[in-house]
Write a protein that holds these residues in place. Structure first.
Motif, PDB file in Angstrom:
ATOM      1  N   ALA A   4     -22.900 -20.358 -33.739  1.00 46.30           N
ATOM      2  CA  ALA A   4     -22.406 -19.567 -32.612  1.00 46.30           C
ATOM      3  C   ALA A   4     -20.889 -19.610 -32.529  1.00 46.30           C
ATOM      4  O   ALA A   4     -20.219 -18.569 -32.411  1.00 46.30           O
ATOM      5  CB  ALA A   4     -23.024 -20.064 -31.308  1.00 46.30           C
ATOM      6  N   PHE A   5     -20.306 -20.803 -32.601  1.00 47.01           N
ATOM      7  CA  PHE A   5     -18.860 -20.921 -32.455  1.00 47.01           C
ATOM      8  C   PHE A   5     -18.122 -20.423 -33.692  1.00 47.01           C
ATOM      9  O   PHE A   5     -17.002 -19.916 -33.593  1.00 47.01           O
ATOM     10  CB  PHE A   5     -18.470 -22.357 -32.119  1.00 47.01           C
ATOM     11  CG  PHE A   5     -18.758 -22.711 -30.695  1.00 47.01           C
ATOM     12  CD1 PHE A   5     -17.992 -22.184 -29.676  1.00 47.01           C
ATOM     13  CD2 PHE A   5     -19.815 -23.541 -30.364  1.00 47.01           C
ATOM     14  CE1 PHE A   5     -18.262 -22.482 -28.353  1.00 47.01           C
ATOM     15  CE2 PHE A   5     -20.096 -23.848 -29.048  1.00 47.01           C
ATOM     16  CZ  PHE A   5     -19.315 -23.322 -28.029  1.00 47.01           C
ATOM     17  N   THR A   6     -18.745 -20.535 -34.864  1.00 47.72           N
ATOM     18  CA  THR A   6     -18.127 -19.963 -36.059  1.00 47.72           C
ATOM     19  C   THR A   6     -18.103 -18.445 -35.963  1.00 47.72           C
ATOM     20  O   THR A   6     -17.112 -17.801 -36.339  1.00 47.72           O
ATOM     21  CB  THR A   6     -18.889 -20.409 -37.322  1.00 47.72           C
ATOM     22  OG1 THR A   6     -18.852 -21.833 -37.405  1.00 47.72           O
ATOM     23  CG2 THR A   6     -18.250 -19.842 -38.569  1.00 47.72           C
ATOM     24  N   ASN A   7     -19.193 -17.854 -35.461  1.00 46.94           N
ATOM     25  CA  ASN A   7     -19.213 -16.404 -35.263  1.00 46.94           C
ATOM     26  C   ASN A   7     -18.134 -15.957 -34.287  1.00 46.94           C
ATOM     27  O   ASN A   7     -17.468 -14.933 -34.487  1.00 46.94           O
ATOM     28  CB  ASN A   7     -20.588 -15.958 -34.744  1.00 46.94           C
ATOM     29  CG  ASN A   7     -21.642 -15.966 -35.824  1.00 46.94           C
ATOM     30  OD1 ASN A   7     -21.323 -15.796 -36.998  1.00 46.94           O
ATOM     31  ND2 ASN A   7     -22.897 -16.153 -35.448  1.00 46.94           N
ATOM     32  N   VAL A   8     -17.943 -16.735 -33.210  1.00 46.50           N
ATOM     33  CA  VAL A   8     -16.895 -16.403 -32.239  1.00 46.50           C
ATOM     34  C   VAL A   8     -15.525 -16.468 -32.904  1.00 46.50           C
ATOM     35  O   VAL A   8     -14.681 -15.582 -32.713  1.00 46.50           O
ATOM     36  CB  VAL A   8     -16.957 -17.367 -31.031  1.00 46.50           C
ATOM     37  CG1 VAL A   8     -15.725 -17.193 -30.151  1.00 46.50           C
ATOM     38  CG2 VAL A   8     -18.210 -17.106 -30.219  1.00 46.50           C
ATOM     39  N   MET A  63     -16.457  -8.198 -27.034  1.00 44.77           N
ATOM     40  CA  MET A  63     -17.389  -8.449 -25.925  1.00 44.77           C
ATOM     41  C   MET A  63     -18.832  -8.426 -26.417  1.00 44.77           C
ATOM     42  O   MET A  63     -19.653  -9.253 -25.999  1.00 44.77           O
ATOM     43  CB  MET A  63     -17.193  -7.393 -24.839  1.00 44.77           C
ATOM     44  CG  MET A  63     -15.916  -7.536 -24.033  1.00 44.77           C
ATOM     45  SD  MET A  63     -15.652  -6.112 -22.958  1.00 44.77           S
ATOM     46  CE  MET A  63     -17.191  -6.006 -22.082  1.00 44.77           C
ATOM     47  N   ALA A  64     -19.120  -7.468 -27.320  1.00 46.61           N
ATOM     48  CA  ALA A  64     -20.479  -7.397 -27.869  1.00 46.61           C
ATOM     49  C   ALA A  64     -20.803  -8.664 -28.640  1.00 46.61           C
ATOM     50  O   ALA A  64     -21.927  -9.186 -28.565  1.00 46.61           O
ATOM     51  CB  ALA A  64     -20.614  -6.171 -28.768  1.00 46.61           C
ATOM     52  N   GLY A  65     -19.814  -9.195 -29.372  1.00 41.15           N
ATOM     53  CA  GLY A  65     -20.035 -10.443 -30.099  1.00 41.15           C
ATOM     54  C   GLY A  65     -20.323 -11.601 -29.178  1.00 41.15           C
ATOM     55  O   GLY A  65     -21.193 -12.436 -29.451  1.00 41.15           O
ATOM     56  N   LEU A  66     -19.606 -11.667 -28.054  1.00 40.70           N
ATOM     57  CA  LEU A  66     -19.853 -12.736 -27.081  1.00 40.70           C
ATOM     58  C   LEU A  66     -21.248 -12.626 -26.482  1.00 40.70           C
ATOM     59  O   LEU A  66     -21.973 -13.613 -26.368  1.00 40.70           O
ATOM     60  CB  LEU A  66     -18.809 -12.685 -25.969  1.00 40.70           C
ATOM     61  CG  LEU A  66     -17.382 -13.123 -26.308  1.00 40.70           C
ATOM     62  CD1 LEU A  66     -16.453 -12.837 -25.136  1.00 40.70           C
ATOM     63  CD2 LEU A  66     -17.345 -14.605 -26.655  1.00 40.70           C
ATOM     64  N   SER A  67     -21.626 -11.416 -26.081  1.00 45.89           N
ATOM     65  CA  SER A  67     -22.905 -11.236 -25.394  1.00 45.89           C
ATOM     66  C   SER A  67     -24.094 -11.384 -26.331  1.00 45.89           C
ATOM     67  O   SER A  67     -25.203 -11.704 -25.893  1.00 45.89           O
ATOM     68  CB  SER A  67     -22.944  -9.864 -24.715  1.00 45.89           C
ATOM     69  OG  SER A  67     -22.869  -8.822 -25.671  1.00 45.89           O
ATOM     70  N   GLU A  68     -23.885 -11.149 -27.627  1.00 44.07           N
ATOM     71  CA  GLU A  68     -25.005 -11.238 -28.571  1.00 44.07           C
ATOM     72  C   GLU A  68     -25.084 -12.582 -29.281  1.00 44.07           C
ATOM     73  O   GLU A  68     -26.176 -13.077 -29.551  1.00 44.07           O
ATOM     74  CB  GLU A  68     -24.881 -10.117 -29.621  1.00 44.07           C
ATOM     75  CG  GLU A  68     -25.064  -8.717 -29.053  1.00 44.07           C
ATOM     76  CD  GLU A  68     -24.830  -7.637 -30.097  1.00 44.07           C
ATOM     77  OE1 GLU A  68     -24.668  -7.992 -31.290  1.00 44.07           O
ATOM     78  OE2 GLU A  68     -24.799  -6.458 -29.733  1.00 44.07           O
ATOM     79  N   ASN A  69     -23.919 -13.172 -29.595  1.00 48.01           N
ATOM     80  CA  ASN A  69     -23.914 -14.344 -30.472  1.00 48.01           C
ATOM     81  C   ASN A  69     -23.589 -15.655 -29.776  1.00 48.01           C
ATOM     82  O   ASN A  69     -23.839 -16.720 -30.346  1.00 48.01           O
ATOM     83  CB  ASN A  69     -22.906 -14.140 -31.616  1.00 48.01           C
ATOM     84  CG  ASN A  69     -23.222 -12.918 -32.460  1.00 48.01           C
ATOM     85  OD1 ASN A  69     -24.380 -12.635 -32.711  1.00 48.01           O
ATOM     86  ND2 ASN A  69     -22.204 -12.185 -32.875  1.00 48.01           N
TER      87      ASN A  69
END
Length: 428
Positions: A413-417, A325-331
């Motif tokens: 962004a999508f690679t980070n996800v 969730m933190a990854g979604l909200s930050e990245n």
């Protein structure tokens, strides 16, 4: 992104080919936006009436998907894909570094507001010192953005976070809201600093260096109410005249591209927020589910170890979900929403370019109809032709630069996800 196999990445429309970029240098160019420079390595939650339609909207346009598909020869790992799109001039030495940090709350008799510390370090000769530290509030950032739009009407000014909070996401003046805004303001200033033209704007320099009272005095020197009303009247008159007659084909393509881009990025923003909302609900339920098994194990001696094992597994899954969730909200969420705002800004830039073109068209029509003195109109037409050419060149160069930034940010962004999801499923 989800265990059910949802895909969060709709294909974006292939950008129309833009014009050439101008060259960057120690001084800003007169009429062009300058060469592209590499980029450094929030919204209301909306309810869906027809969720499946929103998810299917991207699969119906095969041409858009094909234009953005990766070739077999392209590296397939997430990290190598990002490296594939690093820009060649990334190694350029920067001469302006800006940090936004240390938010402070201020309470007065009539309002409550937050100020942020803005620290600037530079080696540029036009600055009197190599380091500055000032405090700015959100209204000051709004002032800077308006001054940049006024001075460079056909350049793409980076977006600011909205003034009002995102419904259903955070509460005003909460730590989460303040930190989200701080990051957005930090990105706003650094995007300006990296821009080959905006970085040399005099109002930008004053924003970074002037103390509060000096900035307040400088703001009062701006155009008066009557001047701003005159600009608004001209803009309305231009829109009443109808469409532009002689718009270059490139800008027609850009306009069509942005209409499609705006539609898709807004749907993507809705889907991303819906996924985050579902993830948060799942996380909250899981937090309650783990302790139940721990309590249950106390009353069931025969299966106590198994129940404790399940409770431990749920706890690990809960922690992994929280990190995701933190990854979604930050990245992801901030990047997507930033480009929702960018789409609105670009449509505004195109309208301002068309307004300049419209003024030129009206003068040409007046000359053809001989409604006024010919020599005077001919002189005005010459000036407007120069103005249109400058506007076109500036927007062409900035459009190319914006496309590179957008493609880089989206891929990142999508690679980070994807990488966060891989780690999540390995952990759980």
């Amino acid at each position: 992104m989800e265990a059910e196999g949802r895909v969060l990445g709709p294909p974006l429309p292939p950008p129309p080919s833009g014009g050439g970029s101008g060259g960057g240098g120690a001084e800003p160019p007169a009429c062009a936006a300058g060469a592209a420079r590499a980029p450094p390595p929030a919204a209301e939650v909306l309810e869906f009436d027809d969720e499946e339609d929103d998810l299917e909207v991207f699969s119906k346009d095969a041409s858009l998907a094909e234009a953005n598909s990766f070739s077999p020869s392209m590296p397939t790992s997430p990290s190598s894909m990002i490296n594939q799109y690093k820009f060649e001039d990334e190694s350029e030495l920067r001469d302006l570094f800006i940090t936004v940090d240390d938010p402070e709350s201020h309470i007065t008799a009539i309002e409550t507001f937050i100020t942020y510390r803005v620290v600037t370090k530079t080696s540029r000769s036009e600055f009197d010192s190599s380091e500055y530290e000032v405090r700015r509030r959100y209204q000051d950032f709004l002032w800077l953005k308006s001054k940049l739009e006024e001075a460079h009407p056909t350049l793409i000014i980076p977006p600011l976070p909205e003034k009002f909070i995102m419904k259903g996401m955070v509460e005003r003046f909460s730590e989460e809201f303040i930190e989200t805004r701080r990051k957005a303001l930090h990105k706003f200033l650094n995007r300006i600093a990296d821009h080959p033209t905006l970085t040399f704007n005099e109002d930008f320099k004053i924003f970074l260096t002037a103390q509060a009272w000096e900035l307040s005095s400088h703001k009062k020197q701006g155009p008066g109410l009557l001047s701003r009303m005159g600009q608004t009247v001209r803009a309305v008159a231009s829109s009443v005249r109808g469409g532009v007659k002689n718009r270059p084909e490139m800008f027609t393509e850009v306009n069509d591209y942005m209409e499609t881009f705006s539609q898709k990025i807004n749907v993507l923003d809705k889907i991303a927020h819906r996924i985050y909302k579902e993830e948060r609900e799942y996380f909250n339920e899981m937090k309650e589910y783990g302790p139940i098994h721990t309590l249950w194990s106390a009353s069931e001696e025969d299966i106590a170890d198994s129940l404790k094992g399940v409770a431990s597994c749920i706890d690990k899954c809960c922690k992994a979900t929280e990190k995701r969730m933190a990854g979604l909200s930050e990245n992801l969420l901030p990047i997507i929403h930033e480009y929702v705002l960018y789409s609105e800004i670009l449509m505004g830039v195109l309208k301002r370019r068309d307004q300049i073109q419209g003024e030129l068209d009206s003068k040409v029509d007046a000359l053809a109809n001989k409604k006024a003195e010919k020599d005077l109109i001919t002189e005005e037409i010459g000036k407007l032709e120069d103005k249109v050419e400058c506007a076109n060149n500036a927007l062409k160069a900035d459009w190319d630069r914006w496309k590179q930034n957008m493609q880089y940010d989206m891929r990142s962004a999508f690679t980070n996800v994807a990488e966060n999801n891989l780690r999540y499923y390995e952990e759980v």
